[in-house]
Design a protein around this motif. Structure first.
Motif, PDB file in Angstrom:
ATOM      1  N   SER A 149       0.847  -1.184   0.000  1.00  0.00           N
ATOM      2  CA  SER A 149       0.000   0.000   0.000  1.00  0.00           C
ATOM      3  C   SER A 149       0.882   1.234   0.000  1.00  0.00           C
ATOM      4  CB  SER A 149      -0.895   0.010   1.249  1.00  0.00           C
ATOM      5  OG  SER A 149      -1.604   1.229   1.368  1.00  0.00           O
ATOM      6  N   THR A 150       0.510   2.215  -0.817  1.00  0.00           N
ATOM      7  CA  THR A 150       1.243   3.475  -0.884  1.00  0.00           C
ATOM      8  C   THR A 150       0.256   4.632  -0.835  1.00  0.00           C
ATOM      9  OG1 THR A 150       2.964   2.474  -2.267  1.00  0.00           O
ATOM     10  CG2 THR A 150       2.850   4.886  -2.213  1.00  0.00           C
ATOM     11  N   THR A 151       0.410   5.520   0.133  1.00  0.00           N
ATOM     12  CA  THR A 151      -0.428   6.706   0.210  1.00  0.00           C
ATOM     13  C   THR A 151      -0.018   7.672  -0.892  1.00  0.00           C
ATOM     14  OG1 THR A 151      -0.675   6.462   2.587  1.00  0.00           O
ATOM     15  CG2 THR A 151      -1.197   8.609   1.662  1.00  0.00           C
ATOM     16  N   THR A 152      -0.945   7.995  -1.783  1.00  0.00           N
ATOM     17  CA  THR A 152      -0.612   8.833  -2.946  1.00  0.00           C
ATOM     18  C   THR A 152      -1.308  10.184  -2.935  1.00  0.00           C
ATOM     19  OG1 THR A 152      -2.391   7.757  -4.195  1.00  0.00           O
ATOM     20  CG2 THR A 152      -0.167   6.817  -4.409  1.00  0.00           C
ATOM     21  N   ALA A 157       3.824  10.619  -2.248  1.00  0.00           N
ATOM     22  CA  ALA A 157       4.902   9.661  -2.510  1.00  0.00           C
ATOM     23  C   ALA A 157       5.911  10.234  -3.501  1.00  0.00           C
ATOM     24  CB  ALA A 157       4.316   8.359  -3.046  1.00  0.00           C
ATOM     25  N   GLY A 158       5.410  10.889  -4.564  1.00  0.00           N
ATOM     26  CA  GLY A 158       6.306  11.460  -5.542  1.00  0.00           C
ATOM     27  C   GLY A 158       7.169  12.568  -4.967  1.00  0.00           C
ATOM     28  N   LEU A 159       6.561  13.436  -4.157  1.00  0.00           N
ATOM     29  CA  LEU A 159       7.322  14.529  -3.547  1.00  0.00           C
ATOM     30  C   LEU A 159       8.372  13.992  -2.581  1.00  0.00           C
ATOM     31  CD1 LEU A 159       4.402  17.038  -2.870  1.00  0.00           C
ATOM     32  CD2 LEU A 159       6.207  17.243  -4.604  1.00  0.00           C
ATOM     33  N   TRP A 160       7.999  12.976  -1.795  1.00  0.00           N
ATOM     34  CA  TRP A 160       8.943  12.399  -0.839  1.00  0.00           C
ATOM     35  C   TRP A 160      10.146  11.780  -1.574  1.00  0.00           C
ATOM     36  CZ3 TRP A 160       8.669  12.297   4.566  1.00  0.00           C
ATOM     37  CH2 TRP A 160       9.662  11.531   5.198  1.00  0.00           C
ATOM     38  N   ASN A 161       9.868  11.046  -2.630  1.00  0.00           N
ATOM     39  CA  ASN A 161      10.949  10.396  -3.368  1.00  0.00           C
ATOM     40  C   ASN A 161      11.851  11.424  -4.039  1.00  0.00           C
ATOM     41  OD1 ASN A 161      10.178   7.779  -2.675  1.00  0.00           O
ATOM     42  ND2 ASN A 161       8.767   7.618  -4.406  1.00  0.00           N
ATOM     43  N   TRP A 175       4.318   4.004   2.853  1.00  0.00           N
ATOM     44  CA  TRP A 175       4.309   2.712   2.154  1.00  0.00           C
ATOM     45  C   TRP A 175       4.437   1.589   3.172  1.00  0.00           C
ATOM     46  CZ3 TRP A 175       7.500  -1.504   2.121  1.00  0.00           C
ATOM     47  CH2 TRP A 175       7.301  -2.459   1.113  1.00  0.00           C
ATOM     48  N   HIS A 176       3.737   0.498   2.945  1.00  0.00           N
ATOM     49  CA  HIS A 176       3.984  -0.712   3.739  1.00  0.00           C
ATOM     50  C   HIS A 176       3.650  -1.938   2.910  1.00  0.00           C
ATOM     51  CE1 HIS A 176      -0.305  -1.626   4.460  1.00  0.00           C
ATOM     52  NE2 HIS A 176      -0.481  -0.346   4.703  1.00  0.00           N
ATOM     53  N   ALA A 177       4.336  -3.029   3.197  1.00  0.00           N
ATOM     54  CA  ALA A 177       4.043  -4.307   2.543  1.00  0.00           C
ATOM     55  C   ALA A 177       2.789  -4.910   3.157  1.00  0.00           C
ATOM     56  CB  ALA A 177       5.225  -5.256   2.721  1.00  0.00           C
ATOM     57  N   ASP A 178       2.097  -5.709   2.378  1.00  0.00           N
ATOM     58  CA  ASP A 178       0.857  -6.365   2.787  1.00  0.00           C
ATOM     59  C   ASP A 178      -0.245  -5.334   3.053  1.00  0.00           C
ATOM     60  OD1 ASP A 178       2.005  -8.847   2.618  1.00  0.00           O
ATOM     61  OD2 ASP A 178       1.620  -9.427   4.691  1.00  0.00           O
ATOM     62  N   ASP A 179      -1.341  -5.456   2.353  1.00  0.00           N
ATOM     63  CA  ASP A 179      -2.463  -4.545   2.556  1.00  0.00           C
ATOM     64  C   ASP A 179      -3.759  -5.342   2.499  1.00  0.00           C
ATOM     65  OD1 ASP A 179      -3.850  -2.161   2.887  1.00  0.00           O
ATOM     66  OD2 ASP A 179      -3.975  -1.789   0.733  1.00  0.00           O
ATOM     67  N   TRP A 180      -4.502  -5.347   3.593  1.00  0.00           N
ATOM     68  CA  TRP A 180      -5.797  -6.023   3.658  1.00  0.00           C
ATOM     69  C   TRP A 180      -6.907  -4.977   3.666  1.00  0.00           C
ATOM     70  CZ3 TRP A 180      -6.597 -11.134   3.168  1.00  0.00           C
ATOM     71  CH2 TRP A 180      -5.532 -12.013   3.420  1.00  0.00           C
ATOM     72  N   ARG A 223     -15.200   0.957  -5.360  1.00  0.00           N
ATOM     73  CA  ARG A 223     -14.114   1.599  -6.100  1.00  0.00           C
ATOM     74  C   ARG A 223     -12.827   1.554  -5.279  1.00  0.00           C
ATOM     75  NH1 ARG A 223     -12.437   7.215  -7.474  1.00  0.00           N
ATOM     76  NH2 ARG A 223     -11.738   7.232  -9.641  1.00  0.00           N
ATOM     77  N   VAL A 224     -11.740   1.183  -5.941  1.00  0.00           N
ATOM     78  CA  VAL A 224     -10.433   1.012  -5.307  1.00  0.00           C
ATOM     79  C   VAL A 224      -9.553   2.205  -5.656  1.00  0.00           C
ATOM     80  CG1 VAL A 224      -8.392  -0.466  -5.118  1.00  0.00           C
ATOM     81  CG2 VAL A 224     -10.659  -1.497  -5.486  1.00  0.00           C
ATOM     82  N   SER A 225      -9.047   2.904  -4.624  1.00  0.00           N
ATOM     83  CA  SER A 225      -8.208   4.087  -4.851  1.00  0.00           C
ATOM     84  C   SER A 225      -6.797   3.680  -5.249  1.00  0.00           C
ATOM     85  CB  SER A 225      -8.161   4.954  -3.589  1.00  0.00           C
ATOM     86  OG  SER A 225      -9.431   5.467  -3.289  1.00  0.00           O
ATOM     87  N   TRP A 226      -6.186   4.518  -6.063  1.00  0.00           N
ATOM     88  CA  TRP A 226      -4.822   4.293  -6.508  1.00  0.00           C
ATOM     89  C   TRP A 226      -3.867   4.301  -5.317  1.00  0.00           C
ATOM     90  CZ3 TRP A 226      -1.397   8.834  -8.236  1.00  0.00           C
ATOM     91  CH2 TRP A 226      -0.131   8.379  -8.641  1.00  0.00           C
TER      92      TRP A 226
END
Length: 297
Positions: A149-152, A157-161, A175-180, A223-226
């Motif tokens: 999961s990545t908070t966008t 995320a783009g600004l942080w990177n 960001w974290h691995a595994d998202d339920w 609906r699934v958010s990006w």
């Protein structure tokens, strides 16, 4: 005997082709009359039924559900399985964590006209199910696993990177691995159905703040958010009428009929090992025992 079976399957195929032609004509008439219909989910239903008719395995598809819940409840679990529509930019599909835990196998093309049911390498889109019957109501939980999961929001995320490249700050904390995530359905004593979708430490009916932690009349779509995969029920207008892909939303979908449904109650859940120590699987969440809770933890 082999010829008889083959003949039966061939006959079934011919019959389905005839059905497709009739339905195509009917949908054409509806389109010419400018009537709003949920054509995407019906198209997914038809495609899935034709495919299993050709394979000859329609009757066996939901055997695991019937063994877990019995015929009546298994039929409800299949009937109310969610159709998913993805915000543009979303690549991953919900998958079976036992077979896939990375984008290498979970991603599908971000194509707004695509009804996607398989990721790279053929990994099927999957929802894990949980059923609770309480006080005359039936609660059906559809748990969706994504590899991460990545908070966008606001391009965080783009600004942080970008800052990380410039000044060497640490990894992106959003960001974290595994998202339920989950789509929850509530079928009342009167047979009416309601739904809500997990989203940022709570649930959403429609996307607006007024629908926070509210049950919304079942529309069949979530609906699934990006990036974060936070969800809501897509609606349109001030009256918050259901919004449908292909009519209101030009976005990729995974229609419910093609989802593999796996009852969590029957799995060896001890085999699950989270890739992130802070991640809580469904069976350790409050909602596992209390389907009316507003907590997603």
């Amino acid at each position: 005997m082999a010829q008889a079976v083959g003949g039966q399957r061939g006959q079934a195929t011919v019959e389905w082709v005839a059905v497709v032609l009739v339905v195509a004509l009917a949908l054409g008439a509806v389109a010419s009359a400018a009537i709003r219909v949920d054509g995407r989910s019906f198209g997914g239903f038809l495609a899935a039924r034709i495919a299993c008719a050709v394979r000859g395995d329609c009757a066996e598809r939901d055997d695991a559900l019937r063994r877990a819940y019995g015929d009546r409840v298994a039929e409800l679990v299949r009937r109310y399985a969610p159709n998913l529509v993805y915000e543009p930019g979303t690549l991953t599909l919900p998958v079976d964590w036992r077979a896939c835990r990375s984008h290498r196998c979970s991603d599908a093309p971000d194509d707004r006209v695509l009804d996607a049911h398989r990721g790279r390498g053929g990994t099927p889109a999957t929802a894990f199910t949980r059923v609770i019957e309480r006080d005359g109501e039936t609660f059906i939980q559809y748990w969706l696993y994504y590899p991460d999961s990545t908070t966008t929001a606001l391009n965080a995320a783009g600004l942080w990177n970008r800052l990380r490249e410039l000044v060497g700050i640490g990894p992106y904390p959003g960001w974290h691995a595994d998202d339920w995530e989950s789509v929850q359905v509530r079928v009342g004593r009167d047979g009416r159905a309601w739904m809500r979708v997990s989203s940022h430490h709570g649930y959403q009916g429609c996307k607006q703040a007024a629908c926070r932690n509210r049950w919304y009349p079942w529309s069949g779509w979530a609906r699934v958010s990006w990036g974060s995969h936070a969800g809501h029920v897509p609606t349109r207008g001030r009256e918050r009428e259901p919004a449908y892909p292909g009519v209101d939303l030009r976005e990729r979908t995974t229609t419910a009929e093609g989802l593999v449904l796996v009852p969590l109650e029957t799995l060896d859940r001890s085999a699950y090992r989270p890739l992130d120590p802070d991640i809580t699987p469904p069976w350790e969440k409050e909602a596992w025992d209390d389907p009316l809770t507003d907590s997603t933890g």
